[in-house]
Write a protein that holds these residues in place. Structure first.
Motif, PDB file in Angstrom:
ATOM      1  N   VAL A   1      17.642  47.597  21.407  1.00  0.00           N
ATOM      2  CA  VAL A   1      16.362  47.003  21.799  1.00  0.00           C
ATOM      3  C   VAL A   1      15.500  48.023  22.530  1.00  0.00           C
ATOM      4  O   VAL A   1      14.299  48.177  22.253  1.00  0.00           O
ATOM      5  CB  VAL A   1      16.597  45.753  22.670  1.00  0.00           C
ATOM      6  N   ARG A   2      16.093  48.741  23.480  1.00  0.00           N
ATOM      7  CA  ARG A   2      15.330  49.747  24.209  1.00  0.00           C
ATOM      8  C   ARG A   2      14.780  50.817  23.264  1.00  0.00           C
ATOM      9  O   ARG A   2      13.673  51.316  23.436  1.00  0.00           O
ATOM     10  CB  ARG A   2      16.206  50.396  25.295  1.00  0.00           C
ATOM     11  N   HIS A   3      15.585  51.166  22.257  1.00  0.00           N
ATOM     12  CA  HIS A   3      15.157  52.191  21.309  1.00  0.00           C
ATOM     13  C   HIS A   3      13.935  51.711  20.516  1.00  0.00           C
ATOM     14  O   HIS A   3      13.012  52.497  20.251  1.00  0.00           O
ATOM     15  CB  HIS A   3      16.315  52.538  20.375  1.00  0.00           C
ATOM     16  N   VAL A   4      13.920  50.442  20.125  1.00  0.00           N
ATOM     17  CA  VAL A   4      12.753  49.909  19.425  1.00  0.00           C
ATOM     18  C   VAL A   4      11.531  49.939  20.338  1.00  0.00           C
ATOM     19  O   VAL A   4      10.425  50.313  19.916  1.00  0.00           O
ATOM     20  CB  VAL A   4      13.023  48.478  18.917  1.00  0.00           C
ATOM     21  N   ARG A   5      11.713  49.569  21.581  1.00  0.00           N
ATOM     22  CA  ARG A   5      10.591  49.604  22.522  1.00  0.00           C
ATOM     23  C   ARG A   5      10.056  51.020  22.678  1.00  0.00           C
ATOM     24  O   ARG A   5       8.851  51.242  22.740  1.00  0.00           O
ATOM     25  CB  ARG A   5      11.041  49.060  23.883  1.00  0.00           C
ATOM     26  N   THR A   6      10.956  51.987  22.743  1.00  0.00           N
ATOM     27  CA  THR A   6      10.541  53.386  22.821  1.00  0.00           C
ATOM     28  C   THR A   6       9.713  53.767  21.598  1.00  0.00           C
ATOM     29  O   THR A   6       8.659  54.405  21.710  1.00  0.00           O
ATOM     30  CB  THR A   6      11.769  54.305  22.928  1.00  0.00           C
ATOM     31  N   GLY A   7      10.181  53.383  20.426  1.00  0.00           N
ATOM     32  CA  GLY A   7       9.481  53.731  19.189  1.00  0.00           C
ATOM     33  C   GLY A   7       8.111  53.100  19.092  1.00  0.00           C
ATOM     34  O   GLY A   7       7.150  53.752  18.649  1.00  0.00           O
ATOM     35  N   THR A   8       7.995  51.839  19.480  1.00  0.00           N
ATOM     36  CA  THR A   8       6.691  51.197  19.412  1.00  0.00           C
ATOM     37  C   THR A   8       5.724  51.842  20.401  1.00  0.00           C
ATOM     38  O   THR A   8       4.528  51.962  20.124  1.00  0.00           O
ATOM     39  CB  THR A   8       6.796  49.688  19.682  1.00  0.00           C
ATOM     40  N   ALA A   9       6.227  52.306  21.547  1.00  0.00           N
ATOM     41  CA  ALA A   9       5.378  53.021  22.502  1.00  0.00           C
ATOM     42  C   ALA A   9       4.900  54.344  21.908  1.00  0.00           C
ATOM     43  O   ALA A   9       3.734  54.733  22.068  1.00  0.00           O
ATOM     44  CB  ALA A   9       6.131  53.256  23.807  1.00  0.00           C
ATOM     45  N   LEU A  10       5.805  55.044  21.205  1.00  0.00           N
ATOM     46  CA  LEU A  10       5.416  56.295  20.555  1.00  0.00           C
ATOM     47  C   LEU A  10       4.350  56.054  19.494  1.00  0.00           C
ATOM     48  O   LEU A  10       3.363  56.805  19.389  1.00  0.00           O
ATOM     49  CB  LEU A  10       6.634  56.957  19.915  1.00  0.00           C
ATOM     50  N   LEU A  11       4.521  55.015  18.704  1.00  0.00           N
ATOM     51  CA  LEU A  11       3.556  54.728  17.646  1.00  0.00           C
ATOM     52  C   LEU A  11       2.210  54.296  18.205  1.00  0.00           C
ATOM     53  O   LEU A  11       1.171  54.542  17.586  1.00  0.00           O
ATOM     54  CB  LEU A  11       4.119  53.654  16.712  1.00  0.00           C
ATOM     55  N   ALA A  12       2.234  53.636  19.344  1.00  0.00           N
ATOM     56  CA  ALA A  12       0.977  53.234  19.957  1.00  0.00           C
ATOM     57  C   ALA A  12       0.155  54.451  20.377  1.00  0.00           C
ATOM     58  O   ALA A  12      -1.081  54.401  20.403  1.00  0.00           O
ATOM     59  CB  ALA A  12       1.246  52.344  21.170  1.00  0.00           C
ATOM     60  N   ARG A  13       0.837  55.558  20.696  1.00  0.00           N
ATOM     61  CA  ARG A  13       0.141  56.780  21.107  1.00  0.00           C
ATOM     62  C   ARG A  13      -0.268  57.637  19.909  1.00  0.00           C
ATOM     63  O   ARG A  13      -1.297  58.286  19.931  1.00  0.00           O
ATOM     64  CB  ARG A  13       1.031  57.610  22.047  1.00  0.00           C
ATOM     65  N   ARG A  14       0.589  57.626  18.855  1.00  0.00           N
ATOM     66  CA  ARG A  14       0.301  58.483  17.704  1.00  0.00           C
ATOM     67  C   ARG A  14       1.020  57.941  16.476  1.00  0.00           C
ATOM     68  O   ARG A  14       2.240  57.742  16.491  1.00  0.00           O
ATOM     69  CB  ARG A  14       0.784  59.910  17.981  1.00  0.00           C
ATOM     70  N   ALA A  15       0.273  57.699  15.409  1.00  0.00           N
ATOM     71  CA  ALA A  15       0.876  57.198  14.176  1.00  0.00           C
ATOM     72  C   ALA A  15       1.743  58.285  13.552  1.00  0.00           C
ATOM     73  O   ALA A  15       1.331  59.444  13.468  1.00  0.00           O
ATOM     74  CB  ALA A  15      -0.214  56.773  13.202  1.00  0.00           C
ATOM     75  N   ASP A  16       2.948  57.908  13.152  1.00  0.00           N
ATOM     76  CA  ASP A  16       3.871  58.856  12.532  1.00  0.00           C
ATOM     77  C   ASP A  16       4.800  58.075  11.610  1.00  0.00           C
ATOM     78  O   ASP A  16       5.511  57.183  12.060  1.00  0.00           O
ATOM     79  CB  ASP A  16       4.679  59.607  13.600  1.00  0.00           C
ATOM     80  N   ALA A  17       4.771  58.407  10.321  1.00  0.00           N
ATOM     81  CA  ALA A  17       5.560  57.653   9.353  1.00  0.00           C
ATOM     82  C   ALA A  17       7.054  57.749   9.640  1.00  0.00           C
ATOM     83  O   ALA A  17       7.800  56.787   9.421  1.00  0.00           O
ATOM     84  CB  ALA A  17       5.264  58.144   7.934  1.00  0.00           C
TER      85      ALA A  17
END
Length: 346
Positions: A73-89
């Protein structure tokens, strides 16, 4: 089923999935925000984030699910935070895989309820679409068919599988993905009370995994996606054995399920537990209750080391079928163990 397909496509096209992700994750994780922020810094690079995704994937087969779930769960939260800052496929694909992993733990391992599982599946599907990864999208849709199939919602289950096949045809999953979707379709038919309808799907899946014009055991030139680690030839045999059992062919089921056990990897204890429980059901059908109880003890050995609610359900089903022999010593011993086992809650 147009209504199901439309609903799926609408969910996929939502551009607000990142905002919804934070709420979903917050509802399933008690982690402090500071820890999630620290993980985001640690995995800020897409390559590092994908590496953590791979480690979580591997842990699914050996870790206690209740211990793995908060990390996923924490890993998903980390990823969504990263995507919110910069789109990356690449990050979006890892978020999709990790959200799917959370849903698998919640559904198969912990049985937390369809509503909570569905939220993670919706997120995984939207992230797969953001990554433009058709194979991952097909995998999510295939998983979305389990809950309606298990609860008797035939149209919904079949509609989701149809949507999954459409995605697979546009993705890179190849024959392994198509075979897995057929295996899921076979289980859906068994769960929906049509076990004989499962066999054409199983035959087609076997043909995809082992085409007549390829070498023995051939999958495809490129192989399956690295994240598709929950399916293989022996696991397909497990689907077939369950269908044979449901179709009233216990002798065939025994042979098929034993072939499954012989082919499983050493870290496949979850599949091993389910297969042993199905073998116990075949023993009951053959009126060999003592052998059935011995096999259920082996299942309990496995689930007590690593909880797996799907296998626990199989144990309960077989125990109910042992009712005619409830007065026998070996059944009483099994009942004593079930009552004492913390891995098998009542």
């Amino acid at each position: 089923m147009p209504t199901i397909t439309t609903r799926v496509e609408d969910a996929v096209q939502r551009r607000s999935f990142l905002a919804g992700a934070a709420g979903v994750a917050a509802g399933m994780s008690a982690a402090a925000p500071g820890r999630a922020d620290a993980r985001a810094e640690e995995d800020a690079d897409p390559v590092a984030y994908a590496g953590t995704t791979a480690r979580l994937r591997a842990r699914y087969w050996t870790n206690e699910p209740a211990h793995l779930l908060p990390d996923a769960v924490r890993h998903v939260r980390t990823g969504t935070a990263l995507l919110a800052r910069r789109a990356d496929a690449r990050v979006a694909a890892s978020v999709a895989e990790s959200a799917l992993l959370v849903s698998r733990i919640a559904f198969f391992d912990l049985q937390l309820g369809e509503q909570r599982v569905g939220a993670w599946q919706d997120l995984a599907l939207a992230a797969a679409d953001t990554a433009k990864d058709g194979a991952l999208g097909a995998a999510v849709l295939g998983h979305m068919a389990f809950a309606p199939a298990w609860s008797g919602r035939a149209g919904e289950a079949r509609g989701r599988l149809a949507a999954a096949r459409a995605r697979a045809s546009r993705g890179e999953g190849g024959p392994v993905m198509r075979a897995w979707l057929d295996a899921v379709a076979s289980e859906a038919e068994v769960r929906l009370g049509n076990p004989r309808a499962a066999f054409p799907y199983l035959d087609r899946a076997a043909g995809a995994l082992h085409p007549a014009d390829a070498g023995v055991g051939s999958w495809s030139a490129a192989g399956p996606p690295v994240w598709l680690d929950w399916f293989s030839g022996p696991r397909l045999d497990g689907f077939r054995g369950a269908a044979e059992l449901a179709a009233g062919r216990p002798d065939h089921a025994k042979a098929t399920l034993r072939r499954t056990l012989a082919g499983l990897d050493p870290d496949s204890d979850k599949q091993r537990a389910v297969t042993l429980a199905d073998l116990a059901a075949a023993a009951v059908a053959a009126r060999d209750p003592e052998d059935a109880c011995a096999l259920l003890h082996q299942v309990l050995d496995l689930v007590e080391r690593q909880g797996y609610a799907t296998a626990v359900d199989r144990v309960r089903t077989v125990r109910a079928a042992l009712a005619p022999w409830s007065g026998e010593r070996f059944v009483a011993e099994l009942d004593d163990r079930l009552a004492a086992s913390q891995a098998v809650p009542s």
